[in-house]
Design an enzyme around this catalytic site. Sequence first.
Site, mmCIF file in Angstrom:
data_model
loop_
_atom_site.group_PDB
_atom_site.id
_atom_site.type_symbol
_atom_site.label_atom_id
_atom_site.label_comp_id
_atom_site.label_asym_id
_atom_site.label_seq_id
_atom_site.Cartn_x
_atom_site.Cartn_y
_atom_site.Cartn_z
ATOM 1 N N ASP A 558 0.860 -1.186 0.000
ATOM 2 C CA ASP A 558 0.000 0.000 0.000
ATOM 3 C C ASP A 558 0.899 1.240 0.000
ATOM 4 O O ASP A 558 2.129 1.144 0.108
ATOM 5 C CB ASP A 558 -0.881 -0.034 1.246
ATOM 6 C CG ASP A 558 -2.084 0.888 1.165
ATOM 7 O OD1 ASP A 558 -2.236 1.596 0.155
ATOM 8 O OD2 ASP A 558 -2.874 0.901 2.128
ATOM 9 N N GLU A 561 2.439 5.119 -3.986
ATOM 10 C CA GLU A 561 2.392 6.119 -5.067
ATOM 11 C C GLU A 561 3.708 6.911 -5.237
ATOM 12 O O GLU A 561 4.020 7.236 -6.396
ATOM 13 C CB GLU A 561 1.228 7.094 -4.824
ATOM 14 C CG GLU A 561 -0.142 6.471 -4.930
ATOM 15 C CD GLU A 561 -0.527 5.687 -3.680
ATOM 16 O OE1 GLU A 561 -1.398 4.810 -3.780
ATOM 17 O OE2 GLU A 561 0.057 5.950 -2.610
ATOM 18 N N ASP A 636 -9.432 3.776 -1.321
ATOM 19 C CA ASP A 636 -10.232 4.067 -0.130
ATOM 20 C C ASP A 636 -11.607 4.616 -0.503
ATOM 21 O O ASP A 636 -11.866 5.824 -0.462
ATOM 22 C CB ASP A 636 -9.492 5.067 0.763
ATOM 23 C CG ASP A 636 -8.187 4.486 1.287
ATOM 24 O OD1 ASP A 636 -8.019 3.256 1.246
ATOM 25 O OD2 ASP A 636 -7.323 5.274 1.730
#
Length: 994
Positions: A558, A561, A636
């Site tokens: 996770d 980015e 999310d």
Amino acid sequence: MRNTPYVNSWTTVFLLIACLCSLFTPALTVKKQDFKTCDQSGFCKRNRAYADRATTESSTWNSPYTLDASSIRFKDGQLTGVVLKALPKTGENIRLPLTINFLQSGLARVIIDEEKRRKGDIELRHGSKARKERYNEAEKWAIVGGLALNKGAAVSKDSEPGTTKVVYGPSSGYEAVIKHSPFSVDFKREGETHVRFNERGFLNVEHWRPKIEKDPPKEGEEEKSAEEEQKIVDAAEDEGTWWEETFGGNTDSKPKGPESVAIDVTFPGYEHVYGVAEHAGPLSLRQTRGGEGNYDDPYRLYNSDVFEYEMDSPMTLYGAIPFMQAHRKDSTVGILWLNAAETWIDIVKAKSAANVMSLGVAGTTDTQTHWFSEAGIFDAFVFLGPTPQSISKVYGELTGYTQLPQQFAIAYHQCRWNYVTDEDVKDVDRKFDKHKIPYDVIWLDIEYTEEKKYFTWDPMTFPDPIGMQAQLDEHQRKLVAIIDPHIKNTNDYGIKDELISKGLAIKNKDGNVWDGWCWPGSSYWVDCFNPQAIAWWKSLFTYDRFKGSARNLFIWNDMNEPSVFNGPETTSPKDNMHYGDWEHRDLHNINGLTFVNATYHATIQRSKNEAPQRPFVLTRSFYVGSQRMGAMWTGDNQAIWSHLQASLPMVLNNGISGFPFAGADVGGFFGNPSKELLVRWYQAGVFYPFLRAHAHIDTRRREPYLAGSPYREIITKMLRLRYALLPSWYTAFHEAHTQGYPIVRPNWWVHPGDSQGFAIDDQMYLGNTGLLVKPVTTEGAESTSVYLADEETYYDYWTFKPLKGKGSHEVAAPLDSLPLFMRGGHIFTRRDRPRRSSGLMKYDPFTLVLVLGSSGSANGTLYLDDGESFDYEDGAFIHRLFSFSSSTGSLVSTSASEAPNTGKKAKAYENSMQGVRVERIIVVGAPDSWRGKEEVDVAEEGEGKSRAERKADFVFYEARDGKANWAVVRDPKVDIGKGWRVDFGAAGAGREEL
């Protein structure tokens, strides 16, 4: 101390308030001020202004780019030359080397570079050590094949003056017509132009130029008005953001000055375009230049942690795949824009009215797109189709096919932030069994670690991780644990010390280790562009380093980015430095891919004493090529109906963009869904390729067994449907792995000739099974409209009631029902015995569902392997083709493989599957002529010859209560991996040989 009544009363009040608050889902909205609009992005604003100027001056506009005819060379499928960018003010021509490769795959690849930067003949500001050339290594991460030149391509002798025409592609049916001045390229198929580069003159390569320091204004000149200042500033050449750019309190130093690349790409005659994932909007992309129903900003690709993202928006999200397909009736084309920097895409649909003098000739729509990236070379691949299937196949050959996952990975995953102890995990595991709900994987978010230090376990809450994993393994279940790219900056963490001492962390613009904030607080970040960092990362996953990990532990990447809480736009500063002295701006959108790549290779083999196994890695951030390494989810989302609705086009779009192993958090990550929404989300979610329920740490527990009756029973029914259909899902994954096809498919991809269905994005087909699902995504709905694209007969999956007729049909959809239909002409497979996990189904018998079409025939395929190892690469698999012919009345199983499987591993797998049989064949839409039949003839291949025929029981069920005829062959006793024939005895029909 004993509580006083006063204290107890206030405690009661607070508890009551807390309970009331928990009944409501907070209204969450994205913090849009944290992310740039086009007007706040210097290069986006400049390129839009450049396009506006070209459009406004269309009749007099001359693009300053010319291909120097004397520089053109052509050899073995490659054209080279130099494009000259004229600078009218100085008379200088900027040299831009051009390469156009014509590939054996039928693709054309156009590359434009900048000579000065390539040669390093520029000066960097601020003493920067960044590379001087434009970033040209996206290919290294995104492209894996398909680059062989087509040496049969040739320059045509009939090129018109001022042009060069190259003939290439299948049967030399493609043409690239290159106009020299102004430079443009038309790509043609069978003589018709399908893709145009620079038709509108938007090509813009921001060349290097030194910064000229201006003298301060002389006395009396300070009062020059803003209006007068504006008159002399051309927005396309506005220097205000050339040399530095500030946003959200962060300043980008821009040592190389302006360096964006841009071009217009037109799809003449195409009204619908798809792709450029990831965005929360409709499948058919909207226009972006304002107007009713359109967006005002371009689609943005800049991987970011967009907290609480909004619906129907071109805002950037977590992933970037700059691959667009344009589609019209029976024709699909596309473009891959291979650039890893921040990218924006404008879309305009220009409609031309029909000529009133041309009766029956309708008007046309040209989709005009405008692509611009902040840095890097111009690198674009052109796909001329002509079918969506051919484009998916070629894209897969180019960028890599979807990973063939372990079978557990396509079953049900149970997750929340967080299961708080190892006993909590084991309790959840036991309760799934108690309520007879199947699941395969339970997940751990960051709280399992000791003080958010990865590769550790909290000794207070997870004292026995091995025992926890051992309990899961009893029923062949798995554990997934999160490991993110930020490494906690603390004094008692050996992994952090290694990262720094080995020089493997991302650096800031000054060359020092960059410190950014994420979940652990102050953190350092692994630079997985560095081969040495990858090697080090791999070493951390061995069992002797990652204490407490077992073979059934897999990984979730996770925040890759990367997500940086104190960074500009919640990510890395653009002037950070990576391995090879590349700036972060050059490669931002690839960053997440490199981290997943390192984790993927780290988990193939974690011990010399164990056989390699297929990794499972979930990623949030992705780019072209990420599909080779695992799954993604849409981030999310919220527990509201609009997010359920948006999940369908988002998953479909990822599929046609080449990354089909996709899903959304079932139930919504933020907030508490109503029981109705939760049920409807599971009904949709069982048709996501990646099926995971997930929830925020502040939400109420919502494991399926907690839903209460009747919701628990409905959810269980849906999960059992997913497990029953796992053979069909696995076959669809294999097709994605070998052909590049989407796993779930939109209407336009399956029915490319059906113009009415090109924008439909709320229903989907599962692989090549003929199964069509229309999830209900509206609160309180008791019915829904399903669209049929053809005149074939469809049958309700649950009742066998036929549905026929092209167009929309209103069907009943009470809460306990999922609208699911079987298209005639298909055969699909199931395993109907309920099990606790997919691993326990390995040797279960199969059910074949034969859905007869209007022609009376049907076909389908099944792919099987051990669902775990790489032995399938050595022939250890079963791949069967099932065909029913109305003319022979026979259902036949033959090999779908081009060559027989040989070798030790193939033979061992074949032996392991002996005796795994077909236990029933269900025929939907059975012909009336079978009425009264009580048995069928069965023959199976043996050792070099067919076994003697035998009989199998046959039961015919006559149509009644609106249902179609259907029939069952009971236990034909044929092995799933062998050739066999079932004869239904069509009158006068001959028999097929095995």
